[in-house]
Design an enzyme around this catalytic site. Structure first.
Site: not given
Ligand code: ASP
Length: 343
Positions: A202, A230, A232-233, A253-254, A256
């Site tokens: 991300t 879906r 995410g965050d 990022t991570g 989510g």
């Molecule tokens: N946070 C993002 C999600 O869960 C993914 C990512 O940060 O790579 O959609």
């Protein structure tokens, strides 16, 4: 009687006005405001051996280009919002990152993009989710902030809004890349629906401009082999993105699902605002303690109104870069120790 839209503009104008009053007298050409920018290109299982020297060099070069693009907006007295958009558009257009071109695939082999942006001066925000035909989702998120009466649009409604403001439709396969396709095939071979241990990719940016205004933005394709629909965050204000001049600006990022449940971006800024924690302590407590303890892998970038920066991550690596006023850019991928060992 005013419409909700005009009310929103009116409130925005009022907030802008009080801010102008607060910053009147500040010489925009001086360097008393410690302006700066921090960006990320995702966190996860990023090791030297898995990356290889060629890809590592490409990523470092793109992060340098992006952080310099954002910095140059700030240097020329541009707004933190403009700097954030400049960075994110550049990274969305690069196939190296999981946003725009190069976005990961859903389980049904398409791309659904999420993005959001927040203005710390006014606490106005714009977000879009599950967008499939907009080349630069961050641009659409900004349009939601500036040109709609809403904060969060999704799916076909977000696409229709994009058309209404003149953003052209692109084919969904514009976002295709062989590398992400391989990741999908690999994920399909695994039992797990999604691979939280893999590199995420991300992109995001947080900035403090010469007027002392903060902004944050995030853009993503989500997670490989996510179920269609879906979200995410990243587009969720308070989870993946948050900015408030009273505290800080954060982009995450991570994995989510964890970032939503722990309201990560807001939690960091709330600690700064209500507990007077130092930015770095607040960000570390949330990412390196709270999230790590529950298995929420990932990281954040953050900046406060004094220009303090934090970039903690609980994964092996996080693509990141920062630049403070009058200083050259600093780019990192691995842990601080691994970065300094290699210099
Ligand atoms: N946070 C993002 C999600 O869960 C993914 C990512 O940060 O790579 O959609």
């Amino acid at each position: 009687m005013s419409t909700p839209h005009s009310t929103k503009r009116w409130i925005g104008a009022l907030a802008g006005l009080s801010l102008c009053t607060a910053t009147l007298g500040a010489d925009p050409s001086d360097d008393h405001v410690p302006y700066g920018i921090v960006i990320h290109g995702g966190a996860g299982t990023i090791t030297r051996s898995a990356l290889g020297p060629e890809k590592e060099a490409q990523i470092r070069a793109k992060l340098t280009e992006a952080v310099n693009a954002g910095y140059s907006v700030l240097e020329k007295n541009g707004s933190s919002l403009d700097a954030v958009v400049a960075v994110i558009e550049l990274l969305e257009d690069s196939p190296l990152f999981n946003a725009g071109i190069g976005a990961v695939y859903t389980d049904d082999a398409r791309h659904e993009l999420d993005a959001s942006i927040m203005d710390g001066a006014t606490r106005q925000a714009g977000a879009v989710a599950s967008v499939t035909t907009v080349r630069n989702p961050i641009r659409l998120a900004r349009a939601v902030l500036e040109q709609s009466e809403h904060v969060f649009l999704s799916g076909s409604g977000a696409e229709a809004f994009a058309r209404s403001i003149g953003l052209p439709a692109v084919e969904n396969d514009l976002f295709d890349t062989p590398f992400r396709r391989q990741q999908l095939e690999r994920a399909r071979d695994q039992a797990d629906a999604i691979r939280p241990d893999q590199k995420f990719g991300t992109v995001g940016a947080v900035a403090l401009d010469r007027h002392g205004n903060l902004a944050a933005g995030t853009s993503t394709g989500g997670m490989t082999r996510k179920r269609f629909g879906r979200i995410g965050d990243s587009p969720v204000i308070g989870a993946g993105t948050f900015a408030d001049n009273e505290s800080c600006a954060v982009s995450a990022t991570g994995h989510g699902e964890f970032f939503i449940r722990y309201v990560v971006a807001y939690d960091i800024c709330a600690r700064v605002r209500y507990r007077n924690e130092r930015l770095v302590d607040a960000a570390d407590a949330v990412v390196l303690e709270q999230l790590r303890d529950v298995g929420g892998s990932g990281g954040v970038i953050a900046i406060d109104r004094r220009g303090n920066m934090a970039m903690p991550f609980n994964t092996e690596g996080m693509y990141r870069a920062s630049r403070r006023v009058g200083e050259p850019p600093v780019v990192g991928i691995y842990s601080e120790r691994a970065e300094s060992d290699s210099q």
